[in-house]
Write a protein that holds these residues in place. Structure first.
Motif, PDB file in Angstrom:
ATOM      1  N   GLN A  78      32.252  39.187  29.293  1.00 37.29           N
ATOM      2  CA  GLN A  78      31.779  39.038  28.308  1.00 37.29           C
ATOM      3  C   GLN A  78      31.550  37.143  27.792  1.00 37.29           C
ATOM      4  OE1 GLN A  78      35.476  39.236  25.484  1.00 37.29           O
ATOM      5  NE2 GLN A  78      34.356  39.539  23.756  1.00 37.29           N
ATOM      6  N   ARG A  79      33.145  36.621  28.347  1.00 34.20           N
ATOM      7  CA  ARG A  79      32.541  35.303  28.476  1.00 34.20           C
ATOM      8  C   ARG A  79      31.161  34.792  29.208  1.00 34.20           C
ATOM      9  NH1 ARG A  79      32.638  32.431  25.697  1.00 34.20           N
ATOM     10  NH2 ARG A  79      33.012  30.666  26.572  1.00 34.20           N
ATOM     11  N   LEU A  80      30.734  34.703  30.134  1.00 32.39           N
ATOM     12  CA  LEU A  80      29.978  34.714  30.824  1.00 32.39           C
ATOM     13  C   LEU A  80      28.204  35.325  29.797  1.00 32.39           C
ATOM     14  CD1 LEU A  80      30.477  35.417  34.145  1.00 32.39           C
ATOM     15  CD2 LEU A  80      30.648  33.350  33.685  1.00 32.39           C
ATOM     16  N   THR A  81      28.753  36.030  29.682  1.00 32.42           N
ATOM     17  CA  THR A  81      27.224  36.418  28.429  1.00 32.42           C
ATOM     18  C   THR A  81      26.721  36.575  27.524  1.00 32.42           C
ATOM     19  OG1 THR A  81      28.128  38.412  28.022  1.00 32.42           O
ATOM     20  CG2 THR A  81      27.068  38.878  29.490  1.00 32.42           C
ATOM     21  N   THR A  82      28.340  35.702  26.811  1.00 27.18           N
ATOM     22  CA  THR A  82      27.823  35.447  25.147  1.00 27.18           C
ATOM     23  C   THR A  82      27.959  33.372  25.412  1.00 27.18           C
ATOM     24  OG1 THR A  82      30.599  34.973  25.027  1.00 27.18           O
ATOM     25  CG2 THR A  82      29.211  36.496  24.710  1.00 27.18           C
ATOM     26  N   ALA A  83      28.030  32.572  26.650  1.00 29.15           N
ATOM     27  CA  ALA A  83      27.945  31.148  26.399  1.00 29.15           C
ATOM     28  C   ALA A  83      26.661  30.475  26.000  1.00 29.15           C
ATOM     29  CB  ALA A  83      28.311  31.391  27.696  1.00 29.15           C
ATOM     30  N   GLY A  84      25.709  31.764  25.935  1.00 28.00           N
ATOM     31  CA  GLY A  84      24.483  30.923  25.413  1.00 28.00           C
ATOM     32  C   GLY A  84      23.618  30.018  26.671  1.00 28.00           C
ATOM     33  N   LEU A  85      24.055  30.918  27.277  1.00 25.11           N
ATOM     34  CA  LEU A  85      22.978  30.579  28.985  1.00 25.11           C
ATOM     35  C   LEU A  85      21.539  31.239  29.210  1.00 25.11           C
ATOM     36  CD1 LEU A  85      26.126  29.163  30.791  1.00 25.11           C
ATOM     37  CD2 LEU A  85      24.639  27.686  30.730  1.00 25.11           C
ATOM     38  N   PRO A  86      21.100  30.698  29.982  1.00 23.11           N
ATOM     39  CA  PRO A  86      19.557  32.039  30.117  1.00 23.11           C
ATOM     40  C   PRO A  86      19.869  32.728  30.992  1.00 23.11           C
ATOM     41  CG  PRO A  86      18.978  30.046  30.784  1.00 23.11           C
ATOM     42  CD  PRO A  86      20.282  29.591  30.242  1.00 23.11           C
ATOM     43  N   ILE A  87      20.895  33.752  31.461  1.00 24.77           N
ATOM     44  CA  ILE A  87      21.073  34.216  32.851  1.00 24.77           C
ATOM     45  C   ILE A  87      19.998  34.991  32.116  1.00 24.77           C
ATOM     46  CG2 ILE A  87      22.683  35.878  34.206  1.00 24.77           C
ATOM     47  CD1 ILE A  87      24.909  33.829  32.566  1.00 24.77           C
ATOM     48  N   SER A  88      19.226  35.466  33.654  1.00 20.14           N
ATOM     49  CA  SER A  88      17.811  36.262  33.297  1.00 20.14           C
ATOM     50  C   SER A  88      18.446  37.752  34.421  1.00 20.14           C
ATOM     51  CB  SER A  88      16.666  35.985  34.070  1.00 20.14           C
ATOM     52  OG  SER A  88      16.957  35.681  34.868  1.00 20.14           O
ATOM     53  N   ASP A  89      19.493  37.972  35.237  1.00 21.11           N
ATOM     54  CA  ASP A  89      19.624  39.306  36.254  1.00 21.11           C
ATOM     55  C   ASP A  89      20.245  39.293  36.223  1.00 21.11           C
ATOM     56  OD1 ASP A  89      16.529  40.191  36.869  1.00 21.11           O
ATOM     57  OD2 ASP A  89      16.369  38.210  37.069  1.00 21.11           O
ATOM     58  N   TRP A  90      21.321  39.873  37.006  1.00 14.39           N
ATOM     59  CA  TRP A  90      22.716  40.190  37.617  1.00 14.39           C
ATOM     60  C   TRP A  90      22.810  40.903  39.043  1.00 14.39           C
ATOM     61  CZ3 TRP A  90      27.401  37.960  35.141  1.00 14.39           C
ATOM     62  CH2 TRP A  90      27.363  37.826  34.728  1.00 14.39           C
ATOM     63  N   PHE A  91      23.242  40.899  40.061  1.00 16.14           N
ATOM     64  CA  PHE A  91      22.491  41.329  41.014  1.00 16.14           C
ATOM     65  C   PHE A  91      24.265  41.620  41.979  1.00 16.14           C
ATOM     66  CE2 PHE A  91      19.018  39.425  41.004  1.00 16.14           C
ATOM     67  CZ  PHE A  91      18.244  39.604  41.981  1.00 16.14           C
ATOM     68  N   ILE A  92      24.617  42.824  41.682  1.00 17.93           N
ATOM     69  CA  ILE A  92      25.744  43.386  41.992  1.00 17.93           C
ATOM     70  C   ILE A  92      26.079  44.081  42.873  1.00 17.93           C
ATOM     71  CG2 ILE A  92      26.884  42.316  39.643  1.00 17.93           C
ATOM     72  CD1 ILE A  92      26.271  46.294  39.441  1.00 17.93           C
TER      73      ILE A  92
ATOM     74  N   LYS B 270      20.594  33.178  37.406  1.00 22.64           N
ATOM     75  CA  LYS B 270      20.671  34.189  38.248  1.00 22.64           C
ATOM     76  C   LYS B 270      22.063  34.355  38.168  1.00 22.64           C
ATOM     77  CE  LYS B 270      15.842  35.176  39.475  1.00 22.64           C
ATOM     78  NZ  LYS B 270      16.033  36.233  38.441  1.00 22.64           N
ATOM     79  N   MET B 271      22.808  35.967  38.141  1.00 19.52           N
ATOM     80  CA  MET B 271      24.523  35.707  38.889  1.00 19.52           C
ATOM     81  C   MET B 271      24.260  37.040  39.950  1.00 19.52           C
ATOM     82  SD  MET B 271      25.879  33.858  36.637  1.00 19.52           S
ATOM     83  CE  MET B 271      27.877  34.983  36.481  1.00 19.52           C
ATOM     84  N   LEU B 272      24.815  35.822  40.885  1.00 22.41           N
ATOM     85  CA  LEU B 272      25.601  37.548  41.906  1.00 22.41           C
ATOM     86  C   LEU B 272      27.136  37.108  41.834  1.00 22.41           C
ATOM     87  CD1 LEU B 272      25.598  38.829  45.042  1.00 22.41           C
ATOM     88  CD2 LEU B 272      25.204  35.561  45.880  1.00 22.41           C
ATOM     89  N   PHE B 273      27.410  38.652  41.687  1.00 22.26           N
ATOM     90  CA  PHE B 273      28.937  38.442  41.278  1.00 22.26           C
ATOM     91  C   PHE B 273      29.934  40.082  41.479  1.00 22.26           C
ATOM     92  CE2 PHE B 273      30.904  40.653  37.343  1.00 22.26           C
ATOM     93  CZ  PHE B 273      31.567  39.501  36.979  1.00 22.26           C
ATOM     94  N   SER B 274      30.745  39.153  41.971  1.00 19.98           N
ATOM     95  CA  SER B 274      31.312  40.695  42.388  1.00 19.98           C
ATOM     96  C   SER B 274      33.238  40.201  42.134  1.00 19.98           C
ATOM     97  CB  SER B 274      31.099  41.203  43.177  1.00 19.98           C
ATOM     98  OG  SER B 274      32.309  42.512  43.727  1.00 19.98           O
TER      99      SER B 274
ATOM    100  N   VAL C 155      24.005  31.595  39.679  1.00 16.56           N
ATOM    101  CA  VAL C 155      25.302  31.428  40.300  1.00 16.56           C
ATOM    102  C   VAL C 155      26.362  31.985  40.955  1.00 16.56           C
ATOM    103  CG1 VAL C 155      27.292  31.131  38.742  1.00 16.56           C
ATOM    104  CG2 VAL C 155      25.290  29.727  37.905  1.00 16.56           C
ATOM    105  N   VAL C 156      27.194  31.949  42.204  1.00 18.86           N
ATOM    106  CA  VAL C 156      28.133  33.137  43.056  1.00 18.86           C
ATOM    107  C   VAL C 156      29.274  32.965  42.219  1.00 18.86           C
ATOM    108  CG1 VAL C 156      28.749  34.288  44.560  1.00 18.86           C
ATOM    109  CG2 VAL C 156      26.307  32.532  44.663  1.00 18.86           C
ATOM    110  N   CYS C 157      29.619  33.921  41.550  1.00 21.29           N
ATOM    111  CA  CYS C 157      31.180  33.853  41.290  1.00 21.29           C
ATOM    112  C   CYS C 157      32.141  35.397  40.992  1.00 21.29           C
ATOM    113  CB  CYS C 157      31.220  32.652  39.967  1.00 21.29           C
ATOM    114  SG  CYS C 157      31.199  34.061  38.563  1.00 21.29           S
TER     115      CYS C 157
END
Length: 455
Positions: free
Chosen positions: A372-386, A356-360, A437-439
Motif C-alpha cells: 500500500q505504501r509503495l503504490t501510493t507514494a506517487g512514484l512512477p512504478i511501471s512494473d512489479w516482478f515477483i 521497476k520493482m523486484l519484490f518478495s 528497486v529491489v526490496c
C-alpha cells in the motif's frame, strides 16, 4: 586468534565429520526443533562454560543495539568510528545477505571459514557437555562471541536479533545501549502493540548505563525501564539533533558539540544515533576518526545504489511499514536526481524513465501495508516482478500477486517461480534509463545479488 581457536577444532570432529562451513550451518539448523526459541535459560550454561560473558565484562567495551529498524546501519557506523579511532573492533550483525561470514567481523573484515568452524566445534562441545539443545541463532551467536573473546577485541558492537530481553545477545551486559525505534514487527514473539514491544527492546538495559533512544516518540514501557535501571537516556530531538546541509554535508549537535560532517552512504537518522552512542561513551574518538568513518562506512542492502549489467539498481532490505517509510523518504529525492541524469538516455530511446520493482517478502510480514505504501507514494512504478523467496517462511507468488492485484493492474504484475528468473527478466524488460528497486526482505536482496553475480 586462529591458532587458539583452531586448537579446539580437532576435539569434536563429530560422528558425521563436518568439515565445511556449509556442513556446520546445515547441521546447526537441524539440532533444535524451533528456528526461533525465545529465552536465555538454555544458552546461559553454555555461555558460562565458554567464558564469553566474563570476557566481555573484563576486557571489552560493549555497545548493544536493539530496535525495529536501522540496527544494521547503526552498528555499522559505531564499529567504523571505533575502528577508525584505533580500537580493535568486533561487529556482530544478522541476518546476512550473501555469505554467513558477513555476520562476524573484526576491524571490518569478515572472519574466515576456518575460524568459524573452529568456534562452532568448541560451542558444540560445550553444548553437549551441558546436555542442552540450542537454536541455530544461539549456536552461531555464541560462536561469534567466542571469536571476539579469543581475538581480544577492545570494542564489541552487537546487534540484537529479535526483541532484546530474551535474545541471546542479551547474555552480554552492554556498557552502552541503543534503541533505534519501536514499531510493530514480529508480533508472534514480541506482542502486537508498541508498549509490549518497547518492554522487550528495553530489556537490554542494565543499572546505571547510558542509552541512546533514536525516535521522537518513546513508549511508556521504555521510559519505565530507563527509570528502573536509573539509566542515562539521550533522546533524538531532546538531547541531540541533526539536519541535512546539502548532498555532501550534514550537521550534528548535542549539548557539548556542533559538528559539520561528511554525508555517509547510510541514513542520517541511524548515523546520528550511532555517533551519539560513541560520543556518550568514554572511548577516545577525535573528529578525524569520525570523518574518516563516515566517508568509508557502507552496508550492503541499506539504500544501496549500484550499477550492474548496464542497469541502475537500488537495494533496500525494507520489510515492514516503518522500513518502507524510511526507504521512500530517501527514494523520492534520489528519483528526482536520477531523472535529471537520465535525460540523454531517454532522448536516445524515446521512452520515459520508470521505476521497476523486484519484490518478495516473508509470509509472516504485513505485506499489504508495505505494498500500500509503495503504490501510493506517487512514484512512477511501471512494473512489479515477483517470485517466492527460497526460505521456509516465504510468501508464495500467488499470495504476493493477490495483494498486488488490489493496488495495480494485472498487466503490471509479472510472476516467476524463482527470484533468479525474476532478476534476469527485469534486466531484459528494462531500459538503461530506468531505476530497478529491489526490496521486501534480506532474502530478496541476497537472492537478487547472487542472481546478478551468476548472470
Amino acid at each position: 586468534m586462529s591458532d587458539s581457536l583452531a586448537s579446539h577444532s580437532h576435539s569434536s570432529s563429530s560422528p558425521d565429520n563436518r568439515a565445511t562451513l556449509t556442513e556446520w550451518l546445515n547441521y546447526m539448523q537441524q539440532i533444535h526443533v524451533s528456528a526461533i526459541d525465545m529465552g536465555l535459560s538454555r544458552v546461559l550454561p553454555v555461555a558460562e562454560a565458554l567464558g564469553v560473558i566474563q570476557s566481555a565484562k573484563d576486557d571489552a567495551y560493549v555497545f548493544t543495539v536493539a530496535g525495529t529498524n536501522g540496527k544494521g546501519s547503526t552498528t555499522a557506523v559505531i564499529a567504523q568510528i571505533c575502528q577508525a579511532a584505533g580500537y580493535k573492533t568486533a561487529l556482530y550483525q544478522s541476518p546476512h545477505l550473501s555469505v554467513f561470514n558477513e555476520r562476524v567481523r573484526i576491524n571490518g573484515e569478515m572472519v574466515s571459514d576456518e575460524i568459524l568452524i573452529a568456534a562452532f566445534s568448541t560451542v558444540e562441545n560445550a553444548r553437549l557437555q551441558c546436555d542442552l539443545t540450542l537454536s541455530f541463532f544461539e549456536m552461531t551467536t555464541l560462536a561469534a562471541l567466542l571469536i571476539f573473546s579469543e581475538a581480544d577485541c577492545d570494542v564489541w558492537v552487537l546487534e540484537v536479533g529479535l526483541g532484546g530481553r530474551l535474545d541471546v545477545v542479551n547474555i552480554i551486559d552492554p556498557d552502552m545501549a541503543v534503541i533505534t525505534n519501536i514499531a510493530i514487527d514480529h508480533v508472534d514473539w514480541l506482542g502486537d502493540n508498541v508498549e509490549a514491544i518497547g518492554a522487550e527492546k528495553a530489556g537490554i538495559l542494565r543499572d546505571g548505563i547510558s542509552v541512546i533512544y533514536g525516535a521522537a516518540e518513546m513508549p511508556n514501557s521504555v521510559q519505565q525501564t530507563i527509570d528502573k535501571h536509573q539509566a542515562t537516556c539521550y533522546q533524538v530531538g531532546k538531547d541531540f539533533s541533526y539536519r541535512e546541509n546539502d548532498s555532501i554535508t550534514w550537521q550534528y549537535s548535542n549539548a557539548a558539540v556542533t559538528l559539520q560532517l561528511p554525508r555517509p552512504a547510510l541514513s542520517l537518522t541511524n548515523t546520528a544515533n550511532a555517533l551519539s552512542a560513541v560520543l556518550a561513551s568514554p572511548l577516545k574518538v577525535d573528529i578525524n576518526a569520525i570523518e574518516q568513518a563516515l566517508q568509508t562506512v557502507k552496508l550492503a542492502g541499506r539504500f544501496d545504489y549500484r550499477e550492474v549489467h548496464e542497469r541502475h539498481w537500488l537495494f533496500d532490505v525494507a520489510h515492514n511499514e516503518q522500513g518502507v517509510e524510511f526507504l521512500l523518504a530517501q527514494l523520492v529525492p534520489l528519483w528526482q536526481q536520477h531523472l535529471a541524469q537520465q535525460n540523454t538516455a531517454q532522448q536516445a530511446t524515446g521512452k520515459p524513465a520508470t521505476i521497476k520493482m523486484l519484490f518478495s517478502m516473508l509470509g509472516d510480514k504485513d505485506i499489504n501495508k508495505v505494498v500500500q505504501r509503495l503504490t501510493t507514494a506517487g512514484l512512477p512504478i511501471s512494473d512489479w516482478f515477483i517470485a517466492e523467496i527460497d526460505y521456509p517462511r516465504a510468501a508464495t507468488t500467488e499470495h504476493l500477486q493477490g495483494i498486488l492485484a488490489s493496488y495495480v493492474d494485472d498487466a503490471q504484475i509479472h510472476e516467476f517461480a524463482r527470484l533468479q528468473e525474476a532478476t534476469h527478466a527485469i534486466i531484459n524488460a528494462s531500459q538503461p534509463q530506468d531505476l530497478i528497486v529491489v526490496c521486501g526482505s534480506f532474502h530478496t536482496i541476497g537472492e537478487a545479488l547472487s542472481a546478478l553475480e551468476t548472470r
